[in-house]
Design a protein around this motif. Sequence first.
Motif, PDB file in Angstrom:
ATOM      1  N   ARG A 170      -3.184  -1.745   3.314  1.00  0.00           N
ATOM      2  CA  ARG A 170      -2.837  -0.435   3.861  1.00  0.00           C
ATOM      3  C   ARG A 170      -3.859   0.623   3.463  1.00  0.00           C
ATOM      4  O   ARG A 170      -4.132   1.544   4.236  1.00  0.00           O
ATOM      5  N   ASP A 194       1.887 -12.278   2.648  1.00  0.00           N
ATOM      6  CA  ASP A 194       3.228 -12.843   2.761  1.00  0.00           C
ATOM      7  C   ASP A 194       3.918 -12.400   4.047  1.00  0.00           C
ATOM      8  O   ASP A 194       3.581 -11.369   4.596  1.00  0.00           O
ATOM      9  N   THR A 196       6.882 -11.057   4.595  1.00  0.00           N
ATOM     10  CA  THR A 196       7.542  -9.746   4.564  1.00  0.00           C
ATOM     11  C   THR A 196       6.506  -8.635   4.626  1.00  0.00           C
ATOM     12  O   THR A 196       6.690  -7.630   5.315  1.00  0.00           O
ATOM     13  N   GLU A 200       5.432  -5.581   7.600  1.00  0.00           N
ATOM     14  CA  GLU A 200       5.156  -4.160   7.334  1.00  0.00           C
ATOM     15  C   GLU A 200       3.831  -3.725   7.951  1.00  0.00           C
ATOM     16  O   GLU A 200       3.739  -2.677   8.582  1.00  0.00           O
ATOM     17  N   LYS A 203       3.870  -3.547  11.741  1.00  0.00           N
ATOM     18  CA  LYS A 203       4.581  -2.359  12.201  1.00  0.00           C
ATOM     19  C   LYS A 203       3.683  -1.129  12.074  1.00  0.00           C
ATOM     20  O   LYS A 203       3.620  -0.288  12.973  1.00  0.00           O
TER      21      LYS A 203
ATOM     22  N   GLU B  47       7.932 -15.542  -2.005  1.00  0.00           N
ATOM     23  CA  GLU B  47       6.665 -14.875  -1.729  1.00  0.00           C
ATOM     24  C   GLU B  47       5.671 -15.191  -2.846  1.00  0.00           C
ATOM     25  O   GLU B  47       6.025 -15.838  -3.823  1.00  0.00           O
ATOM     26  N   TYR B 249      17.903 -10.905   0.589  1.00  0.00           N
ATOM     27  CA  TYR B 249      16.479 -11.250   0.595  1.00  0.00           C
ATOM     28  C   TYR B 249      16.179 -12.261   1.694  1.00  0.00           C
ATOM     29  O   TYR B 249      15.180 -12.163   2.399  1.00  0.00           O
ATOM     30  N   ILE B 252      15.973 -10.544   4.959  1.00  0.00           N
ATOM     31  CA  ILE B 252      14.693  -9.846   5.139  1.00  0.00           C
ATOM     32  C   ILE B 252      13.603 -10.849   5.532  1.00  0.00           C
ATOM     33  O   ILE B 252      12.821 -10.616   6.439  1.00  0.00           O
ATOM     34  N   LEU B 253      13.601 -12.006   4.849  1.00  0.00           N
ATOM     35  CA  LEU B 253      12.610 -13.038   5.177  1.00  0.00           C
ATOM     36  C   LEU B 253      12.744 -13.485   6.626  1.00  0.00           C
ATOM     37  O   LEU B 253      11.759 -13.624   7.344  1.00  0.00           O
ATOM     38  N   GLU B 272      12.972   2.770  11.202  1.00  0.00           N
ATOM     39  CA  GLU B 272      12.353   3.254   9.978  1.00  0.00           C
ATOM     40  C   GLU B 272      13.257   2.921   8.806  1.00  0.00           C
ATOM     41  O   GLU B 272      14.432   3.251   8.789  1.00  0.00           O
ATOM     42  N   LYS B 273      12.679   2.255   7.858  1.00  0.00           N
ATOM     43  CA  LYS B 273      13.453   1.948   6.663  1.00  0.00           C
ATOM     44  C   LYS B 273      12.593   2.305   5.474  1.00  0.00           C
ATOM     45  O   LYS B 273      11.411   2.558   5.609  1.00  0.00           O
ATOM     46  N   GLN B 274      13.206   2.294   4.347  1.00  0.00           N
ATOM     47  CA  GLN B 274      12.417   2.479   3.138  1.00  0.00           C
ATOM     48  C   GLN B 274      11.481   1.285   2.999  1.00  0.00           C
ATOM     49  O   GLN B 274      11.848   0.156   3.263  1.00  0.00           O
ATOM     50  N   SER B 275      10.239   1.573   2.620  1.00  0.00           N
ATOM     51  CA  SER B 275       9.244   0.512   2.581  1.00  0.00           C
ATOM     52  C   SER B 275       9.616  -0.523   1.524  1.00  0.00           C
ATOM     53  O   SER B 275      10.131  -0.209   0.466  1.00  0.00           O
ATOM     54  N   ASN B 276       9.320  -1.779   1.836  1.00  0.00           N
ATOM     55  CA  ASN B 276       9.683  -2.855   0.921  1.00  0.00           C
ATOM     56  C   ASN B 276       8.563  -3.224  -0.024  1.00  0.00           C
ATOM     57  O   ASN B 276       8.672  -4.163  -0.775  1.00  0.00           O
ATOM     58  N   LEU B 277       7.446  -2.509   0.046  1.00  0.00           N
ATOM     59  CA  LEU B 277       6.283  -2.981  -0.696  1.00  0.00           C
ATOM     60  C   LEU B 277       6.287  -2.559  -2.164  1.00  0.00           C
ATOM     61  O   LEU B 277       5.547  -3.086  -2.951  1.00  0.00           O
ATOM     62  N   PHE B 278       7.087  -1.593  -2.507  1.00  0.00           N
ATOM     63  CA  PHE B 278       7.060  -1.125  -3.890  1.00  0.00           C
ATOM     64  C   PHE B 278       7.992  -1.963  -4.736  1.00  0.00           C
ATOM     65  O   PHE B 278       9.197  -1.866  -4.637  1.00  0.00           O
ATOM     66  N   ARG B 291      14.891  -3.539  -4.007  1.00  0.00           N
ATOM     67  CA  ARG B 291      14.499  -3.677  -2.607  1.00  0.00           C
ATOM     68  C   ARG B 291      15.700  -3.883  -1.688  1.00  0.00           C
ATOM     69  O   ARG B 291      15.556  -3.936  -0.479  1.00  0.00           O
TER      70      ARG B 291
END
Lengths: 267, 320
Positions: A170, A194, A196, A200, A203, B47, B249, B252-253, B272-278, B291
């Motif tokens: 990103r 990955d 998931t 992201e 999108k 993951e 989880y 989500i997968l 729009e959702k809260q990002s899952n990357l954090f 998450r």
Amino acid sequence: MLLEESCMNDKEVLKIENLFVHFGTGSKKEAVNGVSLTVQKGKITALIGESGCGKTTVALAVMGLLGKQDEVKWSKLEICQNMIQNISFRKWQFIRGNKVSMIFQDPLDSLDPLFTVGNQIIEGIRSHQKVSKKQAYNLAVKQLKNLQFEDAERIMKCYPFELSGGMCQRVMIAIAILARPGLLIADEPTTALDVTVQAEILKQIYQMSRNYNMGVLFITHDLGVVAEIADNVYIMHNGKIIEDGNVEKIFNHPVQNYTKALLESIL
Amino acid sequence: MPALIKALQVSKQFEKNELFVKNKLVTAVNNISLEIEKGKTIGLIGESGSGKSTFGRMLCGLENVTEGEIYFKENSITNLTLKKMKPYRKNIQMIFQSSSTIFDTFYTIGESLEEILLNNETISKAESNLRINKILEQVGLSKEYRNRYAYQLSGGEKQRVNIARALVINPEFVVCDEPVSSLDFTIRKQILNLLNNLKNNMGLTYLFITHDLSTIQYVCDSVVIMYKGKIVEYMDDISQLGKIAMHPYTSILLQSIPTTNPLNKKICMMEEKQSNLFIKKSVKGCIFADRCPQKEEKCLNKEPDLREVASGHKIACCVY
């Protein structure tokens, strides 16, 4: 074979006609053999093919990144209404970044490990716009926030190894679209990630292209990703485009045997 | 039916050595129990960094176990010495992810396979010749490939030789660590078909490690979902995946798999959702709480155990 030419000319951000690339390796084989394609404004165009078929070479040729010993010929190459023919290095530097940018497959390899993310974004801004360091910093933070980094200030101070693969990708997208180029070339941007995280990033690219009316040339070998994101599709095989068309047409009514075989390999 | 291979509350901790910093312990695998019956294929999904490869390597005896026990046919094979492990090696093999780095560049394919055979079995050279030809034929290569070097093969051919390398000594249990993720889309299905055929012909048992949910429905009977070193879901019957209630989880997968129908784009159209990357390094309570879209107050206080919610279906989640 080409897409209908009815569309207005200014809607095309990339137009290639008869691109030939021949690597200076002594062999007679053409890496890219007469490729013609167009990318339209605000649309995502996918270029599909197996490894070694020359899809990355097309991208590098468009960016002017091939070596001096390689023979590159085209009858017409137009990026955002700029004809590319015998242009100087300086002009290239203006076009790259301002008109066309590229993101690469491995995000960790394309960022410099010795500089912070912030440094690299600011360098990108200052090489294209005349702004002070302070202004550039603010622009960079704003850009990261646009890409949904919640704590952009902290990310600015991080080194690439401190971020995950998805975050690095990103950051790469953030750098690539700093100057709001009309064309973004994405060379397998999600292959190393990955599922998931891939979702992201896809999108994000989709929204960027719609929000900024940006054309995207999306290079991939994954047909699932193509079905998800692309508007138009070109299938490439052995350096040639063998089929093209709108994504529904390719998936539901393929003509060529190779395309049919590709679609059959979907699990 | 007794399990072929059984892991009992297995954990693995790595010591992280950093200059000027006190050594930290990183838990890669956290208290996992799993039984694999003969002839079954279990898909292990997670993951990157979830500890799935570490778990696979521990089953093969390539990694020491910090806590817990591993049994192969009722015999404990936990942390055996190299010598004692050797008879088991013949029965437990691994197919590695990267096929380009596992072959010695100075050996031909035939020499590589021969070395494995002569090391593990007491057979004559003539017999080993026959065995090598046979296994190459089984993975779909002609015997001329014996005289080639690894760099002369394409990615798909290398992966076939990689499979031949693991199967040449007729193992009973094979760990496949992402066998197709480095391959081209077109070759992927061929290799999966090959693995399926070999399983039926040779009576193999697989542990299939992958991060790609779309491939497992093609090869596996059961599925295990791992997250941060723990099992969050176990499903005995893979056809139930996506049909019955499941761990957040897993859903989500499942949502992240790209569609194969362009008229039905789901990822780009997601709200729009809260990002899952954090992902935070450590969280109190449920490991997935930071998450999780369905988290409640109790998730932050209590760590859920893996419990059976229906027959052959286990979930570690407080909400269910």
